[in-house]
Design a protein around this motif. Structure first.
Motif, PDB file in Angstrom:
ATOM      1  N   GLU A  27      35.060 -44.114 -92.281  1.00 23.36           N
ATOM      2  CA  GLU A  27      33.948 -43.351 -92.833  1.00 23.36           C
ATOM      3  C   GLU A  27      34.089 -41.866 -92.522  1.00 23.36           C
ATOM      4  O   GLU A  27      34.290 -41.472 -91.375  1.00 23.36           O
ATOM      5  N   GLY A  28      34.001 -41.039 -93.577  1.00 25.74           N
ATOM      6  CA  GLY A  28      34.045 -39.599 -93.384  1.00 25.74           C
ATOM      7  C   GLY A  28      35.436 -39.004 -93.305  1.00 25.74           C
ATOM      8  O   GLY A  28      35.574 -37.793 -93.152  1.00 25.74           O
ATOM      9  N   SER A  29      36.482 -39.832 -93.398  1.00 29.30           N
ATOM     10  CA  SER A  29      37.849 -39.305 -93.308  1.00 29.30           C
ATOM     11  C   SER A  29      38.513 -39.345 -94.673  1.00 29.30           C
ATOM     12  O   SER A  29      38.009 -39.946 -95.612  1.00 29.30           O
ATOM     13  N   ASP A  30      39.662 -38.677 -94.774  1.00 30.45           N
ATOM     14  CA  ASP A  30      40.432 -38.658 -96.012  1.00 30.45           C
ATOM     15  C   ASP A  30      41.755 -39.374 -95.797  1.00 30.45           C
ATOM     16  O   ASP A  30      42.316 -39.354 -94.706  1.00 30.45           O
ATOM     17  N   GLY A  31      42.248 -39.989 -96.827  1.00 27.65           N
ATOM     18  CA  GLY A  31      43.559 -40.625 -96.747  1.00 27.65           C
ATOM     19  C   GLY A  31      43.523 -42.050 -97.268  1.00 27.65           C
ATOM     20  O   GLY A  31      42.483 -42.706 -97.293  1.00 27.65           O
TER      21      GLY A  31
ATOM     22  N   PRO B 161      42.376 -55.197 -90.731  1.00 27.30           N
ATOM     23  CA  PRO B 161      41.050 -54.754 -91.199  1.00 27.30           C
ATOM     24  C   PRO B 161      40.884 -55.128 -92.666  1.00 27.30           C
ATOM     25  O   PRO B 161      41.866 -55.386 -93.373  1.00 27.30           O
ATOM     26  N   LEU B 162      39.648 -55.150 -93.116  1.00 32.30           N
ATOM     27  CA  LEU B 162      39.393 -55.501 -94.506  1.00 32.30           C
ATOM     28  C   LEU B 162      39.889 -54.388 -95.425  1.00 32.30           C
ATOM     29  O   LEU B 162      39.416 -53.261 -95.339  1.00 32.30           O
ATOM     30  N   PRO B 163      40.844 -54.692 -96.317  1.00 26.62           N
ATOM     31  CA  PRO B 163      41.324 -53.658 -97.244  1.00 26.62           C
ATOM     32  C   PRO B 163      40.298 -53.377 -98.329  1.00 26.62           C
ATOM     33  O   PRO B 163      39.464 -54.236 -98.662  1.00 26.62           O
ATOM     34  N   SER B 164      40.346 -52.188 -98.878  1.00 31.04           N
ATOM     35  CA  SER B 164      39.473 -51.867-100.006  1.00 31.04           C
ATOM     36  C   SER B 164      39.980 -52.508-101.293  1.00 31.04           C
ATOM     37  O   SER B 164      39.211 -52.727-102.231  1.00 31.04           O
ATOM     38  N   GLN B 165      41.284 -52.816-101.329  1.00 33.04           N
ATOM     39  CA  GLN B 165      41.863 -53.410-102.534  1.00 33.04           C
ATOM     40  C   GLN B 165      43.151 -54.123-102.183  1.00 33.04           C
ATOM     41  O   GLN B 165      43.873 -53.713-101.265  1.00 33.04           O
ATOM     42  N   LEU B 166      43.423 -55.208-102.874  1.00 34.66           N
ATOM     43  CA  LEU B 166      44.704 -55.901-102.779  1.00 34.66           C
ATOM     44  C   LEU B 166      45.388 -55.836-104.129  1.00 34.66           C
ATOM     45  O   LEU B 166      44.744 -55.938-105.176  1.00 34.66           O
ATOM     46  N   ILE B 167      46.709 -55.665-104.111  1.00 34.25           N
ATOM     47  CA  ILE B 167      47.490 -55.620-105.345  1.00 34.25           C
ATOM     48  C   ILE B 167      48.709 -56.506-105.175  1.00 34.25           C
ATOM     49  O   ILE B 167      49.430 -56.404-104.177  1.00 34.25           O
TER      50      ILE B 167
ATOM     51  N   SER C 161      41.326 -47.441 -98.228  1.00 38.94           N
ATOM     52  CA  SER C 161      40.928 -46.120 -98.711  1.00 38.94           C
ATOM     53  C   SER C 161      39.405 -46.045 -98.780  1.00 38.94           C
ATOM     54  O   SER C 161      38.793 -46.825 -99.516  1.00 38.94           O
ATOM     55  N   PRO C 162      38.739 -45.150 -98.024  1.00 33.80           N
ATOM     56  CA  PRO C 162      39.358 -44.248 -97.050  1.00 33.80           C
ATOM     57  C   PRO C 162      39.716 -44.981 -95.757  1.00 33.80           C
ATOM     58  O   PRO C 162      39.363 -46.151 -95.576  1.00 33.80           O
TER      59      PRO C 162
END
Length: 611
Positions: A463-467, A441-447, A459-460
């Motif tokens: 939608e609507g979840s935590d973690g 899946p598309l990550p929110s960030q790459l490091i 992260s998250p």
């Protein structure tokens, strides 16, 4: 540990009977704690005794044992991993734990004791170092660990004796000094911890002999400022005679919960951590230079004597005579791109620029030294040379694209939502693929962590979840491990100094910072006072800045070492030298570029200055 199912990531603790390591299962990626108990100080009988205690205790507030592991270097208990460190770590941090969350931790401890005592097990060594913490969206989940000297209570009378006393004198009930124990001994230790959480110190201090005398003879003094119900709870728990204490864990638990309910009704602060005010030191701020801007600067970067400034679809370069960036630039250049600049990163090879067009085409360019020299040469040496002839290293049509460049510029990781959701790693500067693409899946960030490894961050989760999920990958395109933190993080900033260290902000509580060490895994919450818009790392610590121009300076452990404010809201900034910043502002169609020196504001701790 050769031929072991686990790979050790690092040591996380040292107790009186052995060491504790953070380890990862080689096949599943599960993170566990390995407890290595010294054979001389913890013989087989005691080793198997702790194993028996742990396997009989299954409770969410007790660190459970998953099994035994034998290797060439020793024998280990395989335990649940608690990434939040110990209660002692939180108590010694600069941020003061709120009373509400302190009572939540004590509640967790009492729930664990209720379970252990129901199985006739008395812990006998409760203290903040043995209360491990798991990170939770609502704060922490406390888990009791280290049943190394736990005792089975006798059926007759519920009391027992042993050969000499063992434990920690600061938290020991009076009878423990005579090798006697009962469930009430554990309640006494909980009472000492509750006292310490509320007042910031233990009821008694001194050498072991002095502590013994105080526990046996000295009355408890609790200031009237402590709420009545909590005073009553502590006084009952710290009675000298065990029969005068709480009769069972559920009774003490009821008392603590009642106190918590009253505090909630009285609207006591509910934040995780609080900070004492720190004096603003803006008068010690030194303005090195300032210049007006006719257009807003969106990105800034400094590489030794060279400054990169992104304005719309252009990148301006300034080369100074020294890395102090003083005086007029000795050379200037300008590159015009086909689309606005959305990212700018400096690596040893030069400046890497990412642009995005209105047609949703991303392009990545490298402003290498040779490219800059060519730009300057083509302009005939003009000091404001401009060109648009630069060819991109990479381009792709996509709605969203995230990337990360390895700190030394050896490779780049790229993920996008089209043409397919995958993660690809390319060698730099020729952009050759280093391996197969990773379906993801598309990550929110790459490091990019180091020359060999990177992190894909989600992260998250949805939608609507935590973690937040962290997926470790290598530069050949192979996923190695993944782990989950049950809090949603953003503005995750990697360290250029310690590769496996991250600084992040909690999304649900943006004045809470999170310091993450990956090897071994440890997650530390840090109270911030402000909502950071910018996070910059230096060798001594971190610079945090909010949208209004409030600056906070933290050391590498997250302790405040200075603060100041500027009367202009920053749009972007870059650090240079040890204590200097370039800060760009823009408001109501006008802006400024400042260079500031904040060295006189930094106030390191005295023990740091002596290192």
């Amino acid at each position: 540990m050769q031929r072991s199912k686990y790979r050790i990531l690092g040591q996380i603790g040292q107790g009186q009977f052995g060491r504790v390591f953070c380890a990862v299962h080689r096949e599943t990626g599960e993170i566990v704690a390995l407890k290595d108990l010294d054979k001389d100080r913890f013989p087989t009988r005691l080793f198997l005794g702790e194993f028996a205690h742990l396997t009989s205790l299954k409770h969410p507030n007790i660190v459970s044992c998953q099994g035994l592991e034998y290797g060439k270097t020793g024998r280990y208990l395989v335990m649940d991993y608690c990434e939040g460190g110990t209660l002692r770590d939180v108590m010694e941090s600069e941020g003061k734990l709120s009373l509400v969350h302190g009572l939540k931790i004590i509640t967790d401890v009492l729930l664990a004791l209720e379970h252990a005592h129901s199985r006739d097990i008395v812990h006998c060594d409760l203290k903040p170092e043995n209360i491990l913490l798991k990170i939770d969206r609502s704060g922490w989940i406390a888990c009791i660990s280290d049943f190394g000297i736990a005792r089975l209570k006798l059926e007759a009378g519920g009391k027992g004796t042993g050969r000499g006393y063992t434990g920690s004198p600061a938290y020991m009930a009076p009878e423990r000094f005579y090798a006697q124990y009962s469930p009430a001994s554990d309640f006494y230790a909980v009472g000492v911890m509750l006292y310490e959480l509320i007042l910031g110190k233990r009821p008694f201090s001194g050498m072991p002999g002095e502590l013994q005398s105080a526990h046996l003879n000295q009355p408890i003094e609790i200031p009237k400022s402590v709420p009545f119900l909590l005073r009553s709870t502590i006084l009952t728990a710290l009675q000298k005679l065990p029969q005068r204490r709480f009769s069972c864990a559920s009774e003490m638990l009821k008392s603590v919960r009642l106190a918590a309910e009253v505090l909630a009704a009285e609207k006591y602060p509910t934040g995780f951590l609080s900070l004492a005010p720190l004096e603003v030191s803006s008068n010690d701020l030194k303005i090195l230079f300032q210049e007006p801007l006719s257009e807003p600067i969106t990105h800034l970067a400094v590489d030794s004597q060279q400054v990169y400034l992104a304005i719309g679809n252009r990148v301006l370069g300034r080369i100074y005579a020294s890395n102090e960036l003083t005086g007029n630039p000795v050379q200037q250049w300008q590159v015009k791109f086909d689309a606005p600049v959305v990212d700018l990163n400096v690596r040893p090879q030069g400046g890497f620029v990412t642009t995005k067009s209105h047609q949703e085409t991303y392009a990545i360019y490298c402003l290498s030294k040779s490219a800059i020299d060519l730009i300057y040469c083509l302009s005939g040496g003009a000091n404001d040379s401009e060109t648009s002839e630069l060819v991109p290293l990479f381009s792709r049509n996509a709605k969203t694209l995230v990337s990360a460049i390895e700190p030394q510029g050896h490779w780049i990781a790229i993920a996008s939502d089209t043409p397919s959701k995958s993660l690809q790693i390319f060698k730099l500067p020729d952009f050759q693929s280093l391996g197969t693409s990773i379906d993801s899946p598309l990550p929110s960030q790459l490091i990019a962590l180091d020359r060999h490894h990177g992190l894909a961050i989600f992260s998250p989760l949805e939608e609507g979840s935590d973690g937040t999920v962290f997926r470790l990958f290598n530069r050949r395109g192979r996923l190695i491990n993944a782990f989950l933190l049950p809090i949603t993080l953003h503005r995750i900033t990697p360290s250029a100094i310690e590769p496996y260290r991250l600084f992040a902000i909690e999304k649900s509580d943006p004045i809470m910072g999170v310091l993450i060490n990956l090897k071994p895994l440890k997650v530390t919450r840090i109270a911030l006072e402000i909502v950071p818009e910018f996070i910059l790392e230096r060798e001594w610590g971190y610079i945090l800045v909010d949208r209004s121009g409030q600056f906070r300076l933290l050391d590498r452990e997250g302790n405040r070492i200075g603060r100041f404010e500027v009367p202009f809201p920053p749009t972007t900034m870059a650090a240079f030298g040890e204590f200097k910043l370039l800060v760009a502002t823009w408001s109501e169609r006008k802006g400024m570029l400042f260079a500031i020196d904040f060295q006189k504001i930094v106030n390191f701790k005295k023990d740091d200055e002596g290192d």
